[in-house]
Enzyme design. Structure first.
Site, PDB file in Angstrom:
ATOM      1  N   PRO A   1       0.824  -1.223   0.000  1.00  0.00           N
ATOM      2  CG  PRO A   1      -0.819  -1.569   1.633  1.00  0.00           C
ATOM      3  CD  PRO A   1       0.475  -2.120   1.121  1.00  0.00           C
TER       4      PRO A   1
ATOM      5  CB  CYS B   1     -17.421  26.231  27.231  1.00  0.00           C
ATOM      6  SG  CYS B   1     -18.174  27.493  26.190  1.00  0.00           S
TER       7      CYS B   1
ATOM      8  NE  ARG C   1     -24.494  30.566  17.610  1.00  0.00           N
ATOM      9  CZ  ARG C   1     -23.840  31.085  16.573  1.00  0.00           C
ATOM     10  NH1 ARG C   1     -23.776  32.388  16.399  1.00  0.00           N
ATOM     11  NH2 ARG C   1     -23.250  30.303  15.698  1.00  0.00           N
TER      12      ARG C   1
ATOM     13  CG  HIS D   1     -13.449  26.220  25.181  1.00  0.00           C
ATOM     14  ND1 HIS D   1     -14.051  24.992  25.339  1.00  0.00           N
ATOM     15  CD2 HIS D   1     -14.372  27.018  24.592  1.00  0.00           C
ATOM     16  CE1 HIS D   1     -15.282  25.039  24.853  1.00  0.00           C
ATOM     17  NE2 HIS D   1     -15.509  26.254  24.399  1.00  0.00           N
TER      18      HIS D   1
ATOM     19  CD  GLU E   1     -11.271  23.069  26.413  1.00  0.00           C
ATOM     20  OE1 GLU E   1     -11.300  23.724  27.476  1.00  0.00           O
ATOM     21  OE2 GLU E   1     -12.266  22.892  25.693  1.00  0.00           O
TER      22      GLU E   1
HETATM   23  N1  GLN Z   1     -23.628  25.784  23.669  1.00  0.00           N
HETATM   24  C1  GLN Z   1     -23.046  26.725  24.547  1.00  0.00           C
HETATM   25  C2  GLN Z   1     -22.970  28.116  23.929  1.00  0.00           C
HETATM   26  O1  GLN Z   1     -23.073  28.257  22.747  1.00  0.00           O
HETATM   27  C3  GLN Z   1     -21.665  26.256  25.001  1.00  0.00           C
HETATM   28  C4  GLN Z   1     -20.656  26.255  23.905  1.00  0.00           C
HETATM   29  C5  GLN Z   1     -19.406  25.468  24.241  1.00  0.00           C
HETATM   30  O2  GLN Z   1     -19.403  24.662  25.161  1.00  0.00           O
HETATM   31  N2  GLN Z   1     -18.356  25.667  23.484  1.00  0.00           N
HETATM   32  O3  GLN Z   1     -22.788  29.082  24.630  1.00  0.00           O
END
Ligand code: GLN
Length: 543
Positions: free
Chosen positions: A195, A389, A473, A520, A522
Site C-alpha cells: 500500500p 464552557c 453563543r 476553554h 484546554e
Molecule cells: N452551547 C453553549 C454556547 O453556545 C456552550 C458552547 C461550548 O461549550 N463551546 O454558549
C-alpha cells in the site's frame, strides 16, 4: 554575518489511510527542528469546502480547535501548539473553501483583468499565496505544511499541484515527507509495504517524489521493508523513518530523534544541524512512561456516539494528562453518557467512583438534563467538578435550580421558554440566530478576564489578569447574577469591558473544587506547562 537563508518548506502528506497520526508527525517534525534552533511554523490545509471547522460536527471531524484570533480550525492546530508551544492564528489554516472564496472574490472585483479564471493554475496559485503568507506572518525559517486526507484523493490534487509548482520554482526550498501506514495482517504476522508503494506511485503521478517516508505501524519498520520503500522512491535508506506505536504521543519526537531524523532532515535541506536542546522534552517523556499511580476522571458529555472520543475531546484529554503527569499521576479517563442519567436517575451514583468530574463543551439540548443532574450530584457529594464552557453553564443552571429557588432555570439554548433564563444570548446574537448566520459568528478567540481577589481561580493562576480563548453563543444572564451570588455562587472572573461572567466557583469551605469557566482553558495547556486550573482540579481530585 551568515548569509540569510531563504525559507524552506516541508510538505507532509499522507498515504494509505488517514488517522494514523500525520498531525502528530507534523507537530513532532516542528518540535525536532525547533529543538535544533530553527524558527518553525506549522500549517494545516484541509480539503473540505467549509470555510472553517466551526460548522462541522465534532463527532464527525474531531474537536474544533480555536486559535488566539478566534479561528475555528482543525484539531491538528492543537497538536502543533502543544508540541511547539506556538500560538496559532488564521494564517496557519487553509481550506478548499477559503481558497475558492478568495479566488471568486477577486474575480468579482475584476482582479483577473478579463481573463477566464481556471482551476489550474489559479487555485494552486492561491494555495501558494496562502502558504507564503503563513511563512511571512510567522517569520519562519522552516514552514511545515500538513495536507489533510491521503494521496490519491481527488480533492487533494490542486494542493499537490501547488506544492509541485513551488518545488519546480525553488528546488532547494521545498521538501516532501510521506506519512504512510504499514499494515500487519494478523494472518501473516508481518508488515506489508505494497500500500505504501502504491501511495508513492500516486505521488509520482502528481509529479512529486518524497524526500522522506515515515512508516507508521504497530512495530518498527523492518530493514527489509525500509529497503523496499527506499528503492521505490530512490532514496537512501536513512530517509525511511520508522514510527511505531508509542506509549504516549509525546514520545514521537523522541523516537524521531533516536533515528537522528532531525539532523538528516536538516542536512537534506542544506541546513546546519545546530546543537539540539530537547532536555525538558526527554525528561517529560520519561516521566510519562514512569508514572503509574492513577487519578480517575469521569467526563460527562454526549459526543460519544460515532468516532473515537479521543478526537472529539482531544484538548480536554491532553489538558487532564498534562496536569495529572505534573502531579505524578496517570489519568484514567472514563466516558459517561449524560443521557443515561435522564433515563434512570439511579445511575448517577456511578459518579461516586470518580476522583473528579468534567463537563466539557457542547451544543444543543440533548443530554443537558443529565449533565445538570451530574453537576448537582458532584456538588452535594463533594466530588471535584470542572465545567468547561457548556459545563460552566450547566453548573450555573444546576445551582440556580437547587440553591437559588429557580426551579425551572435553564439556558434559552435548551428551552426557549424557560421562566428563568439564567443562561441566555447577548443581544447581537439574537439577530444572527434569526438569520441563520451561524458561521464564525460566536464569541470567538482570546478575551481578557479579571479575577476576584482570593478566589480559587486567582490563587490557581497566581495573578489577576488573564486571557483565555472562547467559543460560545450564550452567557450567564446578568439579571440573575445578584440572586445567584446571594445563594452562594461566586463569579470570580469577569470580562470587564463587556460585563460578562467568565468563571463561577464555590468557596473552598463549601466544596473541594467546584468551578466552571465560560472560556476553554484546554486550548492553552501544554505538556511542559500544564494549565493552572487543570492543575488545581487534579490536585483536588487527588486530595
Ligand atoms: N452551547 C453553549 C454556547 O453556545 C456552550 C458552547 C461550548 O461549550 N463551546 O454558549
Amino acid at each position: 554575518m551568515a548569509k540569510k537563508q531563504r525559507p524552506k518548506y516541508i510538505f507532509v502528506v499522507g498515504g494509505v489511510m488517514s488517522s494514523v497520526g500525520k498531525g502528530v508527525a507534523a507537530a513532532s517534525i516542528g518540535k525536532v527542528l525547533q529543538s535544533r534552533g530553527y524558527r518553525v511554523a506549522n500549517l494545516k490545509a484541509d480539503m473540505y469546502v467549509n470555510l472553517d471547522a466551526g460548522t462541522i460536527r465534532p463527532a464527525e471531524h474531531g474537536e474544533v480547535f480555536v486559535g488566539e484570533d478566534g479561528i475555528e480550525a482543525d484539531q491538528d492546530l492543537g497538536n502543533y501548539e502543544r508540541f511547539t508551544n506556538q500560538v496559532s492564528t488564521a494564517a496557519d489554516y487553509i481550506t478548499t473553501g477559503q481558497v475558492y472564496a478568495e479566488v471568486i472574490r477577486r474575480e468579482r472585483n475584476l482582479e483577473y483583468g478579463g481573463e477566464d479564471v481556471e482551476v489550474y493554475p489559479d487555485i494552486p496559485k492561491e494555495i501558494i499565496r496562502r502558504i507564503e503568507q503563513c511563512q511571512k506572518k510567522n517569520k519562519s525559517e522552516i514552514t511545515i505544511i500538513e495536507y489533510g486526507g491521503t494521496v490519491g484523493e481527488y480533492q487533494l490534487l490542486p494542493f499537490l499541484e501547488a506544492a509541485r509548482m513551488m518545488k519546480a520554482r525553488n528546488p532547494e526550498g521545498v521538501y516532501f515527507v510521506l506519512v504512510s501506514y504499514l499494515p500487519m495482517p494478523a494472518l501473516l504476522g508481518e508488515q506489508k509495504s505494497k500500500p505504501t508503494q502504491q501511495a508513492i506511485i500516486n505521488l509520482h503521478s502528481a509529479g512529486i517524489n518524497p524526500d522522506f517516508v515515515i512508516c507508521r505501524s504497530e512495530l518498527p519498520a523492518t530493514p527489509d521493508i525500509k529497503r523496499t520503500i527506499s528503492n521505490v522512491c530512490s532514496l537512501p535508506v536513512e530517509r525511511i523513518v520508522s514510527a511505531p506505536d508509542v506509549y504516549s504521543i509525546y514520545d514521537i519526537p523522541v523516537s524521531f530523534e533516536n533515528q537522528n531524523f532531525g539532523a538528516t532532515l536538516l542536512q537534506a535541506m542544506g541546513l546546519k544541524a545546530k546543537k539540539r536542546d530537547l532536555r525538558d522534552w526527554l525528561a517529560l517523556a520519561d516521566k510519562i512512561r514512569k508514572t503509574k499511580k492513577q487519578v480517575k476522571i469521569g467526563i460527562v458529555g454526549k459526543y460519544f456516539n460515532l468516532k473515537s472520543c479521543k478526537d472529539t475531546y482531544i484538548s480536554v484529554i491532553e489538558s487532564i494528562n498534562h496536569a495529572a503527569w505534573s502531579e505524578g499521576r496517570r489519568a484514567n479517563i472514563v466516558w459517561l453518557e449524560a443521557e443515561k442519567y435522564e433515563k434512570d436517575r439511579r445511575k448517577i451514583k456511578e459518579l461516586d467512583v470518580f476522583d473528579g468530574i468534567i463537563v466539557p463543551g457542547g451544543f444543543g439540548a440533548r443530554g443537558t438534563e443529565g449533565m445538570i443532574l451530574a453537576a448537582n450530584y458532584a456538588r452535594l457529594n463533594k466530588i471535584p467538578y470542572f465545567g468547561l464552557c457548556l459545563g460552566m453553564q450547566i453548573m450555573t443552571i444546576s445551582y440556580a435550580r437547587n440553591m437559588a429557588g429557580l426551579k425551572r432555570a435553564n439556558s434559552t439554548e435548551f428551552d426557549a421558554n424557560t421562566p428563568h433564563p439564567v443562561i441566555a444570548t447577548m443581544e447581537d446574537q439574537v439577530e444572527k440566530i434569526k438569520n441563520k448566520d451561524y458561521g464564525a459568528t460566536m464569541r470567538l478567540g482570546a478575551y481578557p478576564c479579571v479575577l476576584k481577589n482570593r478566589s480559587i481561580a486567582a490563587q490557581a493562576y497566581g495573578k489577576k489578569q488573564i486571557s483565555e480563548r472562547h467559543r460560545h453563543r450564550y452567557e450567564v444572564n446578568n439579571d440573575y447574577v445578584e440572586r445567584l451570588e446571594k445563594a452562594g455562587l461566586v463569579f470570580s472572573g469577569k470580562y470587564q469591558s463587556g460585563n460578562l461572567m467568565e468563571i463561577s466557583e464555590l468557596p473552598k469551605e463549601v466544596h473541594p473544587f467546584y468551578l466552571g469557566t465560560q472560556f476553554h482553558p484546554e486550548f492553552k495547556s501544554r505538556p511542559l506547562d500544564p494549565h493552572p486550573l487543570f492543575i488545581e482540579f487534579i490536585k483536588a481530585a487527588i486530595g
